[in-house]
Design a protein around this motif. Structure first.
Motif, short mmCIF file in Angstrom:
data_model
loop_
_atom_site.label_atom_id
_atom_site.label_comp_id
_atom_site.label_asym_id
_atom_site.label_seq_id
_atom_site.Cartn_x
_atom_site.Cartn_y
_atom_site.Cartn_z
N GLU A 10 72.60 75.10 59.87
CA GLU A 10 72.03 75.94 58.81
C GLU A 10 72.67 77.32 58.79
O GLU A 10 72.86 77.90 57.73
CB GLU A 10 70.51 76.07 58.98
N LEU B 138 60.06 81.44 49.75
CA LEU B 138 60.33 81.68 51.17
C LEU B 138 59.55 82.89 51.65
O LEU B 138 59.24 83.80 50.87
CB LEU B 138 61.82 81.94 51.38
N GLU B 142 62.54 85.33 55.84
CA GLU B 142 63.53 84.26 55.67
C GLU B 142 64.47 84.60 54.52
O GLU B 142 65.69 84.48 54.63
CB GLU B 142 62.83 82.93 55.38
N SER B 172 66.24 81.98 63.81
CA SER B 172 65.11 81.12 63.44
C SER B 172 64.76 81.25 61.96
O SER B 172 64.47 80.26 61.29
CB SER B 172 63.88 81.48 64.28
N ARG B 173 64.79 82.47 61.47
CA ARG B 173 64.44 82.68 60.06
C ARG B 173 65.48 82.04 59.13
O ARG B 173 65.12 81.45 58.11
CB ARG B 173 64.33 84.18 59.77
N ARG B 175 67.47 79.51 59.90
CA ARG B 175 67.34 78.05 60.02
C ARG B 175 66.18 77.53 59.19
O ARG B 175 66.32 76.58 58.41
CB ARG B 175 67.12 77.66 61.47
N SER B 176 65.02 78.15 59.37
CA SER B 176 63.83 77.62 58.67
C SER B 176 63.95 77.81 57.16
O SER B 176 63.59 76.92 56.38
CB SER B 176 62.56 78.29 59.19
N ARG B 179 66.43 75.24 55.80
CA ARG B 179 65.85 73.89 55.78
C ARG B 179 64.93 73.72 54.58
O ARG B 179 64.92 72.68 53.92
CB ARG B 179 65.11 73.61 57.08
N LYS B 180 64.16 74.76 54.29
CA LYS B 180 63.27 74.69 53.13
C LYS B 180 64.07 74.55 51.83
O LYS B 180 63.72 73.77 50.95
CB LYS B 180 62.38 75.93 53.07
N ASN B 183 65.50 71.07 51.66
CA ASN B 183 64.46 70.09 51.35
C ASN B 183 64.09 70.15 49.87
O ASN B 183 63.84 69.11 49.24
CB ASN B 183 63.22 70.34 52.21
#
Lengths: 71, 190
Positions: A10, B138, B142, B172-173, B175-176, B179-180, B183
């Motif tokens: 990502e 988001l 993020e 982490s932000r 990545r998340s 991913r959102k 998706n």
């Protein structure tokens, strides 16, 4: 190495990795279909954040000159 | 995704492959077709990252000459030609931003954010609208981290420094958030 690659796909798609890491990923993605398939949707998602606008005609003229020079 | 959207995407991929094949055969008109289809989006991307119109146009030129010189690098099985070209443009624009000269140009010539043009406000595709809506949904952290990385040309380390956050938090932000977004795209296109 592949676990590292999976963890940071990502970040690769977001262009957030340092340059040397981006190069490492580029090399890996050239040969790893699994990772390429995983990163594809993320790349498409961020690419869709960019709007479609009219193509700049003057740039096409410049490209034409370069192609003429190559011919 | 509706049958109509799925059919449109399949058609787009097929047409992209055919277009790339024509470019590979040396058909200059095919390159111009690709330019008319995607040149605007590529310039929009480069302008957003570089904040300099001249450098953005140089990036557009580089991207299409790269496609002309090595069309085999585009694989329709891995995504649309539009995504491929924008990804290429993003890499080149970010490389330029990260060079000292471009950083100087950015700071000296255009100190303020370039406001989006009217064209930038136009979102012509259902997919783009869905992804944009997903960005709005988001969490602030993020969205900020992804925008600083993708459109600001910053590494996650630089984003962390800019925001005064630990590197792990920024990772982490991103990545998340990514991913959102992925998706959302998957939901729209599946």
């Amino acid at each position: 190495m592949n676990q590292d690659i999976h963890a940071d796909l990502e970040l690769y798609a977001a262009g957030a990795l340092p340059p040397e890491e981006m190069v490492r990923y580029d090399r890996h993605l050239e040969t790893c279909g699994v990772c390429a398939a995983r990163v594809g949707p993320a790349l498409a998602a961020v690419a869709n954040l960019v709007p479609d606008t009219p193509a700049p005609t003057d740039v096409w003229v410049r490209i034409g000159h370069v192609l003429d020079g190559l011919a | 995704m509706s049958f109509a959207v799925q059919a449109a995407e399949n058609t787009e991929r097929s047409e992209d492959g055919a277009l790339a094949a024509r470019i590979a055969s040396g058909e200059r008109g095919a390159l111009e077709e690709a330019f008319q289809l995607y040149g605007g989006a590529i310039k929009a991307m480069a302008s957003r990252v570089l904040r300099n119109d001249t450098l953005a146009e140089d990036t557009v030129q580089d991207v299409f000459l790269a496609l002309w010189n090595a069309p085999e690098k585009y694989d329709p099985a891995r995504g649309s030609l539009r995504t491929f070209l924008i990804t290429l443009a993003h890499r080149r624009a970010v490389d330029a931003v990260r060079s000292e000269q471009s950083r100087f140009n950015r700071e000296e010539r255009v100190p303020e954010d370039v406001p989006p043009s009217i064209d930038d406000e136009v979102w012509s595709r259902t997919v783009s609208e869905s992804v944009r809506a997903a960005v709005e949904r988001l969490a602030d952290g993020e969205r900020e981290a992804i925008e600083l990385a993708y459109f600001g040309g910053l590494t996650y380390i630089q984003v962390a420094e800019r925001l005064g956050l630990p590197e792990g938090t920024v990772k982490s932000r991103i990545r998340s958030g990514m991913r959102k977004l992925s998706n959302t795209l998957a939901e729209v296109t599946s």
